[in-house]
Scaffold this motif. Structure first.
Motif, mmCIF file in Angstrom:
data_model
loop_
_atom_site.group_PDB
_atom_site.id
_atom_site.type_symbol
_atom_site.label_atom_id
_atom_site.label_comp_id
_atom_site.label_asym_id
_atom_site.label_seq_id
_atom_site.Cartn_x
_atom_site.Cartn_y
_atom_site.Cartn_z
ATOM 1 N N SER A 126 16.391 26.609 8.022
ATOM 2 C CA SER A 126 17.112 27.821 7.862
ATOM 3 C C SER A 126 18.147 27.785 8.343
ATOM 4 O O SER A 126 19.075 26.832 8.772
ATOM 5 N N LEU B 225 24.915 28.872 0.697
ATOM 6 C CA LEU B 225 23.472 28.778 1.108
ATOM 7 C C LEU B 225 22.581 28.979 -0.251
ATOM 8 O O LEU B 225 21.759 27.898 -0.398
ATOM 9 N N PHE C 219 18.805 27.751 -0.979
ATOM 10 C CA PHE C 219 18.107 28.741 0.371
ATOM 11 C C PHE C 219 17.858 30.108 -0.391
ATOM 12 O O PHE C 219 18.558 30.345 -1.201
ATOM 13 N N PHE D 168 18.334 33.103 5.996
ATOM 14 C CA PHE D 168 18.025 32.172 4.879
ATOM 15 C C PHE D 168 17.024 31.034 5.395
ATOM 16 O O PHE D 168 16.895 30.815 6.299
ATOM 17 N N LEU E 214 14.543 27.745 3.525
ATOM 18 C CA LEU E 214 14.156 26.688 2.310
ATOM 19 C C LEU E 214 12.904 25.951 3.054
ATOM 20 O O LEU E 214 12.946 25.223 3.986
#
Length: 186
Positions: free
Chosen positions: A131, A145, A150, A172, A174
């Protein structure tokens, strides 16, 4: 061989900090535009940068908490920025942040360094999730990002008191199951 202490991308070396990095660290972290969306105040005196470089150098890249990678170009030695990774207590997740000297911004170095860090954490270290967060006004970091893969997960309105004002924070994330990037963020 690459490890948690150092790794490479096409143009960059991400490595453990050394005392020799302190002058460059002080220079770019003292720039008001670089520190604008960060929690520290500028200028950053050389003595403070020396303390930070020593603290970063002593960090554990696989332990819980923050580990700061020094970033340099492979063709020309010298610190151009840093990428921080904060691993969770259980080691399954990490948060990241990044800061680059102004003369190295806008050339894809930050994207490449963040992409390589994400690849290392998700593909090689097999973490579940990475994150990041940034000040909502920091459009360039938010776009970076997203470019790396992300997804925006939230927008916290006036959630942080930084430098005498309330600021919004954009979140954000991922997941490893979503990750499909390359070493250089393309």
């Amino acid at each position: 061989m690459e490890s948690a202490e150092s790794t490479e991308s096409a143009r960059l070396l991400l490595r453990r900090f050394s005392p020799a990095d302190a002058p460059a660290l002080a220079a770019y972290r003292s720039d008001p535009e670089v520190s604008r969306y960060q929690s520290w105040e500028s200028p950053v005196p050389l003595a403070e940068a020396e303390r930070l470089a020593a603290m970063f150098a002593a960090g554990d890249p696989r332990g819980p908490g923050w580990f700061q990678y020094a970033v340099e170009r492979r063709d020309v030695p010298g610190l151009i920025g840093d990428v921080g990774v904060c691993r969770s207590e259980d080691g399954r997740q990490a948060e990241l942040g990044f800061t680059f000297a102004p003369e190295f911004q806008g050339r894809g170095y930050a994207t490449e360094a963040v992409a390589r860090t994400v690849e290392f954490l998700l593909a090689e270290e097999q973490l579940h999730r990475v994150s990041a967060g940034c000040d909502a006004r920091n459009v360039r970091s938010a776009k970076l990002l997203e470019r790396v893969g992300f997804r925006r997960e939230g927008h916290l309105v006036q959630s942080m008191w930084i430098k005498g004002e309330w600021t919004d924070d954009v979140l954000f994330g991922l997941l490893a199951s979503e990750y499909g990037g390359t070493r250089d963020g393309r």
